[in-house]
Design a protein around this motif. Structure first.
Motif, PDB file in Angstrom:
ATOM      1  N   PHE A  62      36.714  27.242   2.542  1.00 10.80           N
ATOM      2  CA  PHE A  62      35.593  27.644   1.693  1.00 10.80           C
ATOM      3  C   PHE A  62      34.896  28.870   2.268  1.00 10.80           C
ATOM      4  O   PHE A  62      34.487  29.770   1.522  1.00 10.80           O
ATOM      5  N   SER A  63      34.762  28.927   3.594  1.00 13.14           N
ATOM      6  CA  SER A  63      34.133  30.081   4.241  1.00 13.14           C
ATOM      7  C   SER A  63      34.922  31.353   3.975  1.00 13.14           C
ATOM      8  O   SER A  63      34.360  32.393   3.602  1.00 13.14           O
ATOM      9  N   VAL A  64      36.249  31.300   4.135  1.00 14.25           N
ATOM     10  CA  VAL A  64      37.091  32.473   3.892  1.00 14.25           C
ATOM     11  C   VAL A  64      37.037  32.873   2.417  1.00 14.25           C
ATOM     12  O   VAL A  64      36.936  34.050   2.078  1.00 14.25           O
ATOM     13  N   ALA A  65      37.093  31.880   1.514  1.00  6.54           N
ATOM     14  CA  ALA A  65      37.045  32.171   0.083  1.00  6.54           C
ATOM     15  C   ALA A  65      35.725  32.832  -0.302  1.00  6.54           C
ATOM     16  O   ALA A  65      35.702  33.765  -1.120  1.00  6.54           O
ATOM     17  N   MET A  66      34.614  32.381   0.276  1.00  8.49           N
ATOM     18  CA  MET A  66      33.321  32.982  -0.036  1.00  8.49           C
ATOM     19  C   MET A  66      33.247  34.419   0.454  1.00  8.49           C
ATOM     20  O   MET A  66      32.682  35.293  -0.219  1.00  8.49           O
ATOM     21  N   VAL A  67      33.839  34.681   1.621  1.00 15.88           N
ATOM     22  CA  VAL A  67      33.864  36.047   2.140  1.00 15.88           C
ATOM     23  C   VAL A  67      34.648  36.955   1.199  1.00 15.88           C
ATOM     24  O   VAL A  67      34.220  38.061   0.866  1.00 15.88           O
ATOM     25  N   VAL A  68      35.822  36.476   0.745  1.00 17.91           N
ATOM     26  CA  VAL A  68      36.645  37.268  -0.172  1.00 17.91           C
ATOM     27  C   VAL A  68      35.932  37.437  -1.517  1.00 17.91           C
ATOM     28  O   VAL A  68      35.925  38.529  -2.105  1.00 17.91           O
ATOM     29  N   HIS A  69      35.324  36.363  -2.005  1.00 16.77           N
ATOM     30  CA  HIS A  69      34.589  36.437  -3.274  1.00 16.77           C
ATOM     31  C   HIS A  69      33.471  37.470  -3.198  1.00 16.77           C
ATOM     32  O   HIS A  69      33.323  38.312  -4.092  1.00 16.77           O
ATOM     33  N   LEU A  70      32.690  37.427  -2.126  1.00 11.87           N
ATOM     34  CA  LEU A  70      31.587  38.373  -1.988  1.00 11.87           C
ATOM     35  C   LEU A  70      32.082  39.798  -1.814  1.00 11.87           C
ATOM     36  O   LEU A  70      31.403  40.749  -2.220  1.00 11.87           O
ATOM     37  N   LEU A  71      33.258  39.951  -1.213  1.00  4.73           N
ATOM     38  CA  LEU A  71      33.835  41.283  -1.049  1.00  4.73           C
ATOM     39  C   LEU A  71      33.988  41.964  -2.404  1.00  4.73           C
ATOM     40  O   LEU A  71      33.662  43.143  -2.570  1.00  4.73           O
ATOM     41  N   PHE A  72      34.479  41.234  -3.403  1.00  2.00           N
ATOM     42  CA  PHE A  72      34.718  41.818  -4.718  1.00  2.00           C
ATOM     43  C   PHE A  72      33.521  41.664  -5.660  1.00  2.00           C
ATOM     44  O   PHE A  72      33.314  42.494  -6.540  1.00  2.00           O
ATOM     45  N   ALA A  73      32.753  40.585  -5.492  1.00  2.00           N
ATOM     46  CA  ALA A  73      31.660  40.295  -6.431  1.00  2.00           C
ATOM     47  C   ALA A  73      30.350  40.967  -6.054  1.00  2.00           C
ATOM     48  O   ALA A  73      29.419  40.979  -6.851  1.00  2.00           O
ATOM     49  N   SER A  74      30.269  41.535  -4.868  1.00  2.00           N
ATOM     50  CA  SER A  74      28.993  42.072  -4.387  1.00  2.00           C
ATOM     51  C   SER A  74      28.366  43.125  -5.287  1.00  2.00           C
ATOM     52  O   SER A  74      27.129  43.206  -5.363  1.00  2.00           O
TER      53      SER A  74
END
Length: 425
Positions: free
Chosen positions: A54-66
């Motif tokens: 979940f931590s890695v997925a949130m990092v990737v999500h925020l990378l694109f969603a920021s």
């Protein structure tokens, strides 16, 4: 008769507090939701893999969603009438389509394996869990995008308490959906399901509040869609590049001997920092909405020093005296994980000061429409971490991964603040 700037009374600490602290409560409640998700995942069967995924997925999500997370700031700075209102809505939709497409590509194609296993270097089990999380979160950009747009309208109307109220409702919805979701999920997908559903509820509430606020339009300095994009794209680029910071840090620590433990711990600490230091980003909204003359800024600067000191002391309190109460009794973290994060979390006491200073400087350049400088500053930050990543590939490190992660997080924030301070005349 209109009042000139010189005739307006100087901003007071009380006015700033009444505007700022409801937004602080909003950030705190948002961070509580992430901590609640971590607490739920800490109780599943394979909690280390679930937390790490979940931590890695949130990092990737925020990378694109920021980019969509800057919608409230852009709305405050740009929307002045019906034309700019409609143009901003179009920008929100375009950004959401882009983000959702990228998340789907990572979740369902070979690009996910390249990013997660080859570039980030996480284990196959963590990569598989992260892809399942991202598949559920692909709809999230549309809701977070419009949530930010609605928040910007409500903040412009100076009803910041409504922003916190909507987030409080989100917490209740999260607890409900996490409970319901256990019927279908027993891994990292549980966190993604709960997050998606509670943000749907929050966005709905913010839309209702924005509709009821009746923000007055003066129709002056209206911006077209093209002008808004030219203003917003450097802000979005800077925001997106900001999210490469935890990605690069994850890539560095994922190759250390204690990789899974470090990744899980970094996710827990980042969730806490979002609660303890995250409120300092609201200094941008204070600056853009309330600051009208130099004397106002002097008051805001004093407010910043006192607030960052309080946040730092609170961080030390949680890392030390309240460690067992918070991490054991409330979050249910296992003893090895709890002991592992004591020292790195203590070092984070300086982070609110660095993060708050950066956001004050970012607000200055946003208000003066020098948004390109924001992208330059983030490039400096990214380049510094990229050099650290390249060095880590050739020099074996024998230190706890979480200590290295926190050092890189703090030092990169200070590098950005230093550059912005040099560029401010």
């Amino acid at each position: 008769m209109m009042t000139t700037d010189s005739q307006r009374p100087i901003l007071t600490m009380k006015e700033i507090s009444w505007f700022f602290f409801p937004l602080v409560l909003n950030v705190q409640l948002m961070s509580v939701s992430h901590s609640i998700i971590n607490a739920a995942l800490a109780r599943v069967d394979d909690y280390v893999i679930a937390l790490a995924s979940f931590s890695v997925a949130m990092v990737v999500h925020l990378l694109f969603a920021s980019p969509s997370y800057q919608n409230h700031t852009i709305t405050i700075a740009i929307v002045r009438g019906k034309s700019s209102f409609r143009s901003m809505m179009l920008c929100v939709i375009l950004i959401a389509i882009y983000v959702s497409t990228m998340l789907n590509l990572i979740a369902h194609t070979f690009l996910g394996d390249i990013l997660l296993q080859t570039i980030l270097g996480v284990s196959p089990s963590v990569a598989d869990g992260a892809k399942r999380v991202l598949a559920l979160m692909a709809l999230l950009p549309f809701f977070t995008g419009f949530r930010g747009f609605f928040q910007g309208m409500v903040i412009r109307a100076r009803h910041t308490n409504l922003v916190s109220l909507a987030t409080g409702i989100r917490i209740g919805a999260l607890l409900f959906w996490l409970y319901i979701g256990q019927q279908w999920f027993n891994g990292p997908e549980l966190g993604a399901f709960g997050l998606l559903m509670c943000i749907v509820v929050e966005t709905t509430m913010m839309g209702l509040f924005a509709w009821r606020c009746h923000v007055p339009f003066d129709n002056r300095n209206e911006k077209s869609t093209g002008e808004i994009l030219r203003f917003a794209l450097p802000v979005a680029f800077s925001s997106g590049l900001q999210q490469t910071i935890p990605v690069v840090i994850n890539a560095i620590i994922s190759r250390l001997p204690d990789a899974n433990l470090a990744l899980a711990s970094f996710g827990v600490i980042r969730a806490l920092l979002f609660m303890l230091a995250g409120p300092m980003r609201n200094l941008q909204q204070v600056y853009l909405t309330l600051i009208e003359k130099p004397q106002d800024y002097a008051v805001l600067l004093r407010f910043f020093w006192w607030t960052s000191l309080g946040m730092g002391l609170l961080t030390l309190g949680i890392a030390g005296p309240a460690n067992q109460l918070i991490f054991d009794n409330i979050f249910g973290l296992a003893e090895p994980l709890r002991q592992y994060i004591i020292l790195p979390l203590s070092l984070c006491a300086i982070f609110p000061l660095a993060y708050g200073g950066t956001n004050l400087l970012r607000a200055y350049f946003t208000a003066t429409h020098h948004t390109v400088i924001l992208g330059q500053a983030t490039l400096i930050k990214f380049a510094y971490l990229l050099i650290c990543w390249l060095v880590s590939l050739f020099i074996p490190l024998q230190i706890p991964g979480i200590l290295l992660a926190i050092f890189l997080l703090i030092s990169s924030e200070l590098a950005e603040a230093w550059f912005l301070r040099l560029r401010r005349v």
